[in-house]
Design an enzyme around this catalytic site. Structure first.
Site, PDB file in Angstrom:
ATOM      1  N   MET A 105       1.105  -1.258  -0.455  1.00  0.00           N
ATOM      2  CA  MET A 105      -0.289   0.597   0.056  1.00  0.00           C
ATOM      3  C   MET A 105       0.885   1.575   0.437  1.00  0.00           C
ATOM      4  O   MET A 105       0.959   2.210   0.134  1.00  0.00           O
ATOM      5  CB  MET A 105      -0.615  -0.012   1.184  1.00  0.00           C
ATOM      6  CG  MET A 105      -1.833  -1.689   1.528  1.00  0.00           C
ATOM      7  SD  MET A 105      -3.500  -0.467   2.158  1.00  0.00           S
ATOM      8  CE  MET A 105      -2.476  -0.304   3.447  1.00  0.00           C
TER       9      MET A 105
ATOM     10  N   SER B  18       3.967   1.596   7.953  1.00  0.00           N
ATOM     11  CA  SER B  18       3.804   2.701   7.114  1.00  0.00           C
ATOM     12  C   SER B  18       2.980   3.362   8.431  1.00  0.00           C
ATOM     13  O   SER B  18       3.296   4.160   8.437  1.00  0.00           O
ATOM     14  CB  SER B  18       2.927   2.558   6.091  1.00  0.00           C
ATOM     15  OG  SER B  18       3.499   2.096   5.410  1.00  0.00           O
TER      16      SER B  18
ATOM     17  N   MET C  40       8.290  -2.233  12.099  1.00  0.00           N
ATOM     18  CA  MET C  40       8.778  -1.220  10.552  1.00  0.00           C
ATOM     19  C   MET C  40       6.451  -1.330   9.805  1.00  0.00           C
ATOM     20  O   MET C  40       6.396  -2.929   9.418  1.00  0.00           O
ATOM     21  CB  MET C  40       9.391  -1.563   9.439  1.00  0.00           C
ATOM     22  CG  MET C  40      10.624  -1.090   9.845  1.00  0.00           C
ATOM     23  SD  MET C  40      12.102  -1.051   9.011  1.00  0.00           S
ATOM     24  CE  MET C  40      13.370  -0.695   9.861  1.00  0.00           C
TER      25      MET C  40
ATOM     26  N   GLY D 260      11.240  -2.401   5.534  1.00  0.00           N
ATOM     27  CA  GLY D 260      10.596  -4.787   5.557  1.00  0.00           C
ATOM     28  C   GLY D 260       9.295  -4.493   4.445  1.00  0.00           C
ATOM     29  O   GLY D 260      10.012  -5.766   3.661  1.00  0.00           O
ATOM     30  N   HIS D 261       8.999  -3.546   3.406  1.00  0.00           N
ATOM     31  CA  HIS D 261       9.061  -3.624   1.874  1.00  0.00           C
ATOM     32  C   HIS D 261       9.831  -3.995   1.175  1.00  0.00           C
ATOM     33  O   HIS D 261       9.759  -5.274   0.122  1.00  0.00           O
ATOM     34  CB  HIS D 261       7.942  -2.644   1.308  1.00  0.00           C
ATOM     35  CG  HIS D 261       7.031  -2.314   2.095  1.00  0.00           C
ATOM     36  ND1 HIS D 261       6.398  -0.768   2.603  1.00  0.00           N
ATOM     37  CD2 HIS D 261       5.498  -2.571   2.151  1.00  0.00           C
ATOM     38  CE1 HIS D 261       5.709  -0.209   3.251  1.00  0.00           C
ATOM     39  NE2 HIS D 261       4.796  -2.005   2.986  1.00  0.00           N
TER      40      HIS D 261
HETATM   41  P1  AMP Z   1       1.522  -2.834   3.380  1.00  0.00           P
HETATM   42  O1  AMP Z   1       1.667  -1.525   2.423  1.00  0.00           O
HETATM   43  O2  AMP Z   1       1.603  -2.172   4.771  1.00  0.00           O
HETATM   44  O3  AMP Z   1       0.109  -3.409   3.370  1.00  0.00           O
HETATM   45  O4  AMP Z   1       2.532  -4.407   3.482  1.00  0.00           O
HETATM   46  C1  AMP Z   1       2.424  -4.808   2.476  1.00  0.00           C
HETATM   47  C2  AMP Z   1       3.038  -6.032   2.638  1.00  0.00           C
HETATM   48  O5  AMP Z   1       4.427  -5.431   3.263  1.00  0.00           O
HETATM   49  C3  AMP Z   1       2.704  -6.995   3.152  1.00  0.00           C
HETATM   50  O6  AMP Z   1       3.269  -8.699   2.898  1.00  0.00           O
HETATM   51  C4  AMP Z   1       3.692  -6.673   4.675  1.00  0.00           C
HETATM   52  O7  AMP Z   1       2.802  -7.778   5.855  1.00  0.00           O
HETATM   53  C5  AMP Z   1       4.619  -6.223   4.443  1.00  0.00           C
HETATM   54  N1  AMP Z   1       5.395  -5.679   5.492  1.00  0.00           N
HETATM   55  C6  AMP Z   1       4.640  -4.796   7.088  1.00  0.00           C
HETATM   56  N2  AMP Z   1       6.089  -4.015   7.331  1.00  0.00           N
HETATM   57  C7  AMP Z   1       6.400  -5.038   6.906  1.00  0.00           C
HETATM   58  C8  AMP Z   1       8.307  -5.419   8.085  1.00  0.00           C
HETATM   59  N3  AMP Z   1       8.764  -4.159   9.123  1.00  0.00           N
HETATM   60  N4  AMP Z   1       8.946  -6.831   7.199  1.00  0.00           N
HETATM   61  C9  AMP Z   1       7.998  -7.475   6.658  1.00  0.00           C
HETATM   62  N5  AMP Z   1       7.092  -6.613   6.009  1.00  0.00           N
HETATM   63  C10 AMP Z   1       6.313  -6.465   5.830  1.00  0.00           C
END
Ligand code: AMP
Length: 282
Positions: A30, A186, A184, A36-37
């Site tokens: 997103m 957003s 981590m 993390g991403h």
């Molecule tokens: P999001 O943008 O928050 O929807 O996350 C996109 C992808 O990144 C999802 O698969 C999350 O699980 C992964 N993600 C988010 N935060 C982390 C993190 N701290 N460590 C590893 N993967 C992450």
């Protein structure tokens, strides 16, 4: 790096890549990207020919009164960040492109979405699995990478891919943390400096739980009591849930056998944070 904003163009591009015999890795996000991403992208890059990421703040996974409107967005910054990450294609559709007028089909994983965030965020996982199913149909990946930080989401997506016989390998990756242990996210950008300090309590609590387990404690209630104590020391922390579940079914358990999940959702000020740790017999 190509940037594609329409479903049709992305589908045609993926079709072409597949015809050329290329293997496609996919990382849906997103946006408002962090390390993390980037760790998912790094893994996606390995041994695959093409890396596609998506940046799409999916409206259907936010409930009424949640933070869809104010969710952090910064496309310029995100694109600069992924330039060096080996990304070949960024798919950035609009909400209308993903949900045109008349849209009315959903994908629902029924059981593993019931507990945890399924209780406090009704409809959230239906939004997640629906958009991920659509993204899979658009990007046509061979491999898709998700973070264990969103553990329930990872389990639901694995279930969906298996149940709907999608020919995609769903790969879970470890949670990347700040030096002080905060996972981590957003959403960490919402925290003011005082709240940011308090937010370290989630991981400290999880580590305490893991330590008790290592020392032989197998009662979920006994472990959760200590976990809660650590979080409740924070003045603005409010526990949404602190649970110990079966790591596969995500059902609550009282007595830990050989593997379990401690899952937390805590609101600090107005920011809802989640984190988890796996307990496993060595
Ligand atoms: P999001 O943008 O928050 O929807 O996350 C996109 C992808 O990144 C999802 O698969 C999350 O699980 C992964 N993600 C988010 N935060 C982390 C993190 N701290 N460590 C590893 N993967 C992450």
């Amino acid at each position: 790096m190509e940037i594609i904003a329409t479903v049709k163009e992305m589908q045609q591009r993926s079709e072409q890549l597949r015809r050329e015999g290329k293997s496609i890795a996919f990382v849906p996000t997103m946006g408002y990207l962090h390390k993390g991403h980037l760790s998912l992208m790094h893994e996606g890059r390995k041994r695959r020919d093409v890396l596609v990421i998506s940046i799409f703040v999916n409206p259907t996974q936010f409930g009424p009164g949640e933070d869809y409107e104010k969710y952090p967005r910064d496309m310029k910054r995100d694109l600069a960040l992924v330039q060096g990450a080996g990304v070949d294609i960024v798919f950035t559709p609009s909400a209308h492109e993903m949900y045109p007028d008349g849209f009315q089909t959903v994908v629902e994983v029924e059981q593993v979405t019931k507990n945890l965030c399924g209780i406090s965020r009704p409809g959230h996982f239906r939004g997640v699995t629906t958009v991920v199913a659509k993204l899979f149909n658009i990007v046509k990946p061979h491999f898709a990478f998700f973070g264990q930080k969103d553990y329930q989401q990872l389990i639901a997506i694995k279930r969906m891919a298996e149940d709907l016989t999608m020919d995609i390998e769903v790969i879970g990756m470890p949670t990347i943390r700040e030096p002080d242990g905060l996972a981590m996210s957003s959403r960490n950008s919402y925290l003011d400096p005082k709240q940011r300090k308090e937010a370290t309590s989630l991981y400290r609590a999880l580590l305490k739980g893991a330590e008790l387990f290592r020392q032989g404690e197998r009662s979920a209630a006994a472990i959760l009591q200590e976990v809660r104590k650590i979080i409740e020391e924070g003045k603005s922390a409010k526990i949404d849930y602190a649970k110990i579940c079966d790591a596969h079914t995500l059902k609550d358990i009282d007595e830990i056998k050989n593997e379990a999940l401690i899952a937390l959702a805590v609101t600090i000020g107005k920011t809802r944070l989640i984190d988890n740790i796996i307990l496993k017999e060595e």
